[in-house]
Design a protein around this motif. Sequence first.
Motif, PDB file in Angstrom:
ATOM      1  N   LEU A 139      12.709   3.166  -4.657  1.00  0.00           N
ATOM      2  CA  LEU A 139      11.825   3.599  -3.570  1.00  0.00           C
ATOM      3  C   LEU A 139      12.588   3.461  -2.259  1.00  0.00           C
ATOM      4  O   LEU A 139      12.778   2.356  -1.757  1.00  0.00           O
ATOM      5  CB  LEU A 139      10.555   2.753  -3.540  1.00  0.00           C
ATOM      6  CG  LEU A 139       9.596   3.004  -2.369  1.00  0.00           C
ATOM      7  CD1 LEU A 139       9.114   4.444  -2.396  1.00  0.00           C
ATOM      8  CD2 LEU A 139       8.424   2.047  -2.419  1.00  0.00           C
ATOM      9  N   SER A 198       1.672   3.680 -11.526  1.00  0.00           N
ATOM     10  CA  SER A 198       1.584   5.045 -12.036  1.00  0.00           C
ATOM     11  C   SER A 198       0.287   5.215 -12.806  1.00  0.00           C
ATOM     12  O   SER A 198      -0.124   4.334 -13.566  1.00  0.00           O
ATOM     13  CB  SER A 198       2.764   5.377 -12.958  1.00  0.00           C
ATOM     14  OG  SER A 198       3.967   5.442 -12.240  1.00  0.00           O
ATOM     15  N   LYS A 234       2.683   6.528  -0.266  1.00  0.00           N
ATOM     16  CA  LYS A 234       3.759   7.357  -0.801  1.00  0.00           C
ATOM     17  C   LYS A 234       3.462   7.730  -2.241  1.00  0.00           C
ATOM     18  O   LYS A 234       2.920   6.932  -3.013  1.00  0.00           O
ATOM     19  CB  LYS A 234       5.108   6.623  -0.711  1.00  0.00           C
ATOM     20  CG  LYS A 234       5.677   6.529   0.698  1.00  0.00           C
ATOM     21  CD  LYS A 234       7.052   5.881   0.696  1.00  0.00           C
ATOM     22  CE  LYS A 234       7.690   5.905   2.067  1.00  0.00           C
ATOM     23  NZ  LYS A 234       8.142   7.264   2.426  1.00  0.00           N
ATOM     24  N   LYS A 235       3.866   8.941  -2.597  1.00  0.00           N
ATOM     25  CA  LYS A 235       3.698   9.451  -3.960  1.00  0.00           C
ATOM     26  C   LYS A 235       5.000  10.095  -4.398  1.00  0.00           C
ATOM     27  O   LYS A 235       5.638  10.816  -3.627  1.00  0.00           O
ATOM     28  CB  LYS A 235       2.561  10.471  -4.019  1.00  0.00           C
ATOM     29  CG  LYS A 235       2.278  11.036  -5.414  1.00  0.00           C
ATOM     30  CD  LYS A 235       1.068  11.967  -5.359  1.00  0.00           C
ATOM     31  CE  LYS A 235       0.728  12.501  -6.749  1.00  0.00           C
ATOM     32  NZ  LYS A 235       1.743  13.479  -7.204  1.00  0.00           N
ATOM     33  N   GLN A 236       5.390   9.818  -5.632  1.00  0.00           N
ATOM     34  CA  GLN A 236       6.632  10.379  -6.155  1.00  0.00           C
ATOM     35  C   GLN A 236       6.364  11.751  -6.749  1.00  0.00           C
ATOM     36  O   GLN A 236       5.448  11.932  -7.553  1.00  0.00           O
ATOM     37  CB  GLN A 236       7.247   9.454  -7.202  1.00  0.00           C
ATOM     38  CG  GLN A 236       8.671   9.826  -7.580  1.00  0.00           C
ATOM     39  CD  GLN A 236       9.302   8.799  -8.510  1.00  0.00           C
ATOM     40  OE1 GLN A 236       8.621   8.157  -9.286  1.00  0.00           O
ATOM     41  NE2 GLN A 236      10.612   8.645  -8.425  1.00  0.00           N
ATOM     42  N   GLY A 279      11.264  13.585  -8.482  1.00  0.00           N
ATOM     43  CA  GLY A 279      11.739  12.220  -8.324  1.00  0.00           C
ATOM     44  C   GLY A 279      11.788  11.741  -6.888  1.00  0.00           C
ATOM     45  O   GLY A 279      12.020  10.556  -6.647  1.00  0.00           O
ATOM     46  N   SER A 280      11.590  12.619  -5.907  1.00  0.00           N
ATOM     47  CA  SER A 280      11.622  12.210  -4.501  1.00  0.00           C
ATOM     48  C   SER A 280      10.262  11.663  -4.085  1.00  0.00           C
ATOM     49  O   SER A 280       9.224  12.033  -4.634  1.00  0.00           O
ATOM     50  CB  SER A 280      12.015  13.390  -3.615  1.00  0.00           C
ATOM     51  OG  SER A 280      11.073  14.443  -3.744  1.00  0.00           O
ATOM     52  N   TRP A 281      10.279  10.764  -3.100  1.00  0.00           N
ATOM     53  CA  TRP A 281       9.051  10.140  -2.603  1.00  0.00           C
ATOM     54  C   TRP A 281       8.593  10.868  -1.345  1.00  0.00           C
ATOM     55  O   TRP A 281       9.391  11.153  -0.460  1.00  0.00           O
ATOM     56  CB  TRP A 281       9.276   8.662  -2.314  1.00  0.00           C
ATOM     57  CG  TRP A 281       9.392   7.834  -3.544  1.00  0.00           C
ATOM     58  CD1 TRP A 281      10.526   7.583  -4.267  1.00  0.00           C
ATOM     59  CD2 TRP A 281       8.335   7.141  -4.218  1.00  0.00           C
ATOM     60  NE1 TRP A 281      10.240   6.791  -5.347  1.00  0.00           N
ATOM     61  CE2 TRP A 281       8.896   6.498  -5.339  1.00  0.00           C
ATOM     62  CE3 TRP A 281       6.974   7.010  -3.979  1.00  0.00           C
ATOM     63  CZ2 TRP A 281       8.138   5.722  -6.210  1.00  0.00           C
ATOM     64  CZ3 TRP A 281       6.219   6.242  -4.855  1.00  0.00           C
ATOM     65  CH2 TRP A 281       6.794   5.612  -5.954  1.00  0.00           C
ATOM     66  N   ARG A 301       2.497   8.609  -9.303  1.00  0.00           N
ATOM     67  CA  ARG A 301       3.051   7.283  -8.990  1.00  0.00           C
ATOM     68  C   ARG A 301       2.879   7.020  -7.497  1.00  0.00           C
ATOM     69  O   ARG A 301       3.298   7.825  -6.664  1.00  0.00           O
ATOM     70  CB  ARG A 301       4.525   7.217  -9.384  1.00  0.00           C
ATOM     71  CG  ARG A 301       5.174   5.855  -9.174  1.00  0.00           C
ATOM     72  CD  ARG A 301       6.571   5.835  -9.776  1.00  0.00           C
ATOM     73  NE  ARG A 301       6.523   6.017 -11.211  1.00  0.00           N
ATOM     74  CZ  ARG A 301       7.592   6.140 -11.986  1.00  0.00           C
ATOM     75  NH1 ARG A 301       8.807   6.127 -11.437  1.00  0.00           N
ATOM     76  NH2 ARG A 301       7.482   6.286 -13.283  1.00  0.00           N
TER      77      ARG A 301
END
Length: 699
Positions: free
Chosen positions: A347, A361, A393-395, A399-401, A434
């Motif tokens: 993160l 998640s 924040k959410k992924q 794969g990026s936040w 997530r």
Amino acid sequence: MAVRPGLWPALLGIALSAWFRGSGAQQSATVANPVPGANPDLLPYFLVEPEDVYIIKNKPVLLVCKAMPATQIFFKCNGEWVRQVDHVIERSTDGSSVDGNWSPWSKWSACGLDCTHWRSRECSDPAPRNGGEECQGTDLDTRNCTSDLCVHTASGPEDVALYVGLIAVAVCLLLLLLVLILVYCRKKEGLDSDVADSSILTSGFQPVSIKPSKADNPHLLTIQPDLSTTTTTCHSSLCPRQDGSSPKFQIANGHLLSPLGGGRHTLHHSSPTSEAEDFVSRLSTQNYFRSLPRGTSNMAYGTFNFLGGRLMIPNTGISLLIPPDAIPRGKIYEIYLTLHKPEDVRLPLAGCQTLLSPIVSCGPPGVLLTRPVILTMDHCGEPNPESWSLRLKKQSCEGSWEDVLHLGEEAPSHLYYCQLEPGACYVFTEQLGRFALVGEALSVTAAKRLKLLLFAPVACTSLEYNIRVYCLHDTHDALKEVVQLEKQLGGQLLQEPRLLHFKDSYHNLRLSIHDVPSSLWKSKVLVSYQEIPFYHIWNGPQQYLHCTFTLERVSPSTSDLACKVWVWQVEGDGQSFNINFNITKDTRFAEMLALESEGGVPALVGPSAFKIPFLIRQKIITSLDPPCTRGADWRTLAQKLHLDSHLSFFASKPSPTAMILNLWEARHFPNGNLSQLAAAVAGLGQPDSGLFTVSEAEC
């Protein structure tokens, strides 16, 4: 003098400093043992000095020079002399040029895998010198050694092995695909036979027969019809038993839900006139569709339909509430809830950002939801709008936040919403994924809550005794991890946990031990205090850190320990622990390691997952959703429950009352006080006195 490259094995990999004039290297040619007093004219000197040449490993070069007299030549290379006997020297008495000539061909090599062999020769008989011509032609000859009986493109053993390996991999992938298809088909068959057909609940609640559960699938418990009751009775603390002929009974105003108490209730009823209402009533009070936990202690799974349910990871403060009708009717989802360790999930944090919550998640991502679910998780921040800028924040799938929500700037129609409280946050979301709560300090007054715990061995079998001091985020999941670790180490709690407010002041955390009785104990700590860097706590990936103080008993019979442990942030908050106990007998804080269970099983499916009974919930929603000029609607209920700051969010939903009740369920499960909710609902002053009555058929 010409030095052939093939005869320089000792010098090929060395950068000859003798040929680098610009770098101060030395080059010379001299007689090995000059005679003292000899004529200086007889000393060797260069007639033709060598040119600068760079010698690189495995790249031979030709060095040519001319000196006289030159009976013995020494080259100085990297500060060491190299004798002439290690090389071949060609002398020429006159200055005429000599053309090069080929040496005889070498013998043919062995026949190779490509059906060829080769031979070579050198331009050394003689070698060209004094500007002579080089040899003409090639120095390597290659021929077919099998009289053209084999083709050069024929595959060798390596190619055959490669082809065999590729075929084997393809076969394995094909078998794996077949296994996955079989597993999927069996799983689908299991769901079709184990889960009751949801169409029975969408077609007017018509009476149907319900299939029993499979004996080989213990993960799903299905609805079983209640055939044991044949009389019109109602056994429950919800409804006092009626022996008369009256079909209805009134629940007193102001205590609509108070007779329920805090326990579980099972209602048994069979009515010849209303089998559908009996079916819904039993769904609203019994534990149906319960899915047992699978995987590790940080996971929970469940199979859900439109009736909703709840997932919980015990002793972590993490749960997922799936309200009724959040899943479309006719759909069945298997939903999971997972707690991740921060060190296992990357993160990225920028600037003064810090992680305030666990990384959680819920999924699978991409499922269709018609109502927001509520994700509950702890956080360790002190929620002060002037000190913090909080973001959810959410992924993404890549794969990026991404920042999906800036707390305090929520839009009513947004896909995400958050109710932030001092120790927990409740996230409304219509998209699973997530999530993590991240805070960015706006001033030095921004603080994280750290929980301090002291542990020591239960049994001391040696003279040494270790006191471990843990500094962890004030969240249930971090506490659970430390307690599980200490149980494995055989540790016991020495003092009640303390809280420390760790500020964004860039100052480190210090720990020290004092007042150790020197007649009984000797401290093996060589410094006056231990220190944990600021960035390890503020930006580090671990939720807990610890330091160890090692003491040594003067005598094996020593068992009493009295000392002080200080933990403080430089120019900040601090805590002091006064330790005074017997290391062999005192276990007064041992019971604090026993973690309490949260609501029993990790997965509750159906109305049993909710504190408010299904039918009463529906009546409250029907009554309070329409606007009322006298103020007896959902807005007044939100004010009584101290949720009036979220009125715009509630108003943007099809049923504002349902959103309020869902949030109440998420905040107060499993120990919520239904009497307080009943008092808030009854105090709204609804004009219809019979609105909250429950008939026998509805039981």
